[in-house]
Design a protein around this motif. Structure first.
Motif, mmCIF file in Angstrom:
data_model
loop_
_atom_site.group_PDB
_atom_site.id
_atom_site.type_symbol
_atom_site.label_atom_id
_atom_site.label_comp_id
_atom_site.label_asym_id
_atom_site.label_seq_id
_atom_site.Cartn_x
_atom_site.Cartn_y
_atom_site.Cartn_z
ATOM 1 N N GLU A 49 7.174 6.894 -0.760
ATOM 2 C CA GLU A 49 6.605 6.872 0.597
ATOM 3 C C GLU A 49 7.381 5.902 1.479
ATOM 4 O O GLU A 49 7.705 6.207 2.627
ATOM 5 N N LYS A 90 -4.868 0.118 11.724
ATOM 6 C CA LYS A 90 -6.157 0.518 11.162
ATOM 7 C C LYS A 90 -6.225 0.198 9.676
ATOM 8 O O LYS A 90 -7.247 -0.255 9.176
ATOM 9 N N SER A 91 -5.121 0.411 8.955
ATOM 10 C CA SER A 91 -5.106 0.116 7.518
ATOM 11 C C SER A 91 -5.237 -1.377 7.247
ATOM 12 O O SER A 91 -5.616 -1.780 6.154
ATOM 13 N N MET A 92 -4.943 -2.190 8.261
ATOM 14 C CA MET A 92 -5.087 -3.645 8.144
ATOM 15 C C MET A 92 -6.473 -4.105 8.598
ATOM 16 O O MET A 92 -6.734 -5.298 8.669
ATOM 17 N N GLY A 93 -7.339 -3.154 8.932
ATOM 18 C CA GLY A 93 -8.712 -3.483 9.289
ATOM 19 C C GLY A 93 -8.924 -3.883 10.730
ATOM 20 O O GLY A 93 -9.913 -4.533 11.061
ATOM 21 N N ASN A 133 0.805 -1.220 0.000
ATOM 22 C CA ASN A 133 0.000 0.000 0.000
ATOM 23 C C ASN A 133 0.843 1.278 0.000
ATOM 24 O O ASN A 133 0.297 2.369 0.124
ATOM 25 N N LEU A 134 2.176 1.176 -0.156
ATOM 26 C CA LEU A 134 3.042 2.352 -0.197
ATOM 27 C C LEU A 134 3.802 2.422 -1.516
ATOM 28 O O LEU A 134 4.206 1.402 -2.065
ATOM 29 N N GLY A 153 -6.399 7.392 14.575
ATOM 30 C CA GLY A 153 -7.107 6.168 14.258
ATOM 31 C C GLY A 153 -7.488 5.248 15.384
ATOM 32 O O GLY A 153 -8.225 4.285 15.155
ATOM 33 N N PRO A 156 -2.011 3.752 12.981
ATOM 34 C CA PRO A 156 -2.524 3.879 11.611
ATOM 35 C C PRO A 156 -2.256 2.639 10.753
ATOM 36 O O PRO A 156 -3.075 2.286 9.902
ATOM 37 N N ILE A 157 -1.135 1.982 10.981
ATOM 38 C CA ILE A 157 -0.843 0.764 10.220
ATOM 39 C C ILE A 157 -1.861 -0.317 10.574
ATOM 40 O O ILE A 157 -2.401 -0.994 9.698
ATOM 41 N N SER A 183 -7.968 -8.871 9.708
ATOM 42 C CA SER A 183 -8.920 -7.765 9.795
ATOM 43 C C SER A 183 -10.135 -8.170 10.626
ATOM 44 O O SER A 183 -10.420 -9.353 10.798
ATOM 45 N N TYR A 214 4.979 -2.582 11.334
ATOM 46 C CA TYR A 214 4.400 -3.356 10.228
ATOM 47 C C TYR A 214 4.810 -4.829 10.319
ATOM 48 O O TYR A 214 3.979 -5.721 10.209
#
Length: 102
Positions: free
Chosen positions: A29, A74-77, A24-25, A96, A71-72, A52, A41
């Motif tokens: 980034e 959260k991005s993983m659900g 996702n980067l 988040g 935030p990481i 998730s 991560y």
């Protein structure tokens, strides 16, 4: 080679000292992400094997590691619960965290 790091166009490095760029980067980034984010991560993906729609507690999430891990996650659900000082509640929720424990 006993040290990691150089100012060169090419460098030999042990494969255990590197990691793949998260999907996702972008390359740019990923190049700006500090070691703390990489540690978060890898811990979530490779060590904890998070899935998730699960809950995750990050103790003392108001620090530098939490600022990256929340935030990481959260991005993983994940539903993220964290703890910390009251003065950091608003900032931590804004990045988040779903639930904050003082």
């Amino acid at each position: 080679m006993n040290q990691v790091g150089a100012f060169a166009e090419y460098v030999a490095v042990d494969a255990n000292a590197i990691a793949k760029i998260p999907e996702n980067l972008s390359f740019i980034e990923a190049a700006t992400v500090p070691l703390t984010a990489l540690t978060a991560y890898q811990a979530l993906k490779d060590v904890l094997h998070v899935q998730s729609n699960k809950k995750l507690f990050i103790p003392r999430g108001t620090g530098g590691f939490g600022a990256m891990a929340i935030p990481i996650a959260k991005s993983m659900g994940l539903y993220v619960i964290t703890s910390g000082s009251e003065r950091s509640r608003a900032r931590t929720l804004s990045i988040g965290a779903d639930q904050f424990i003082n």
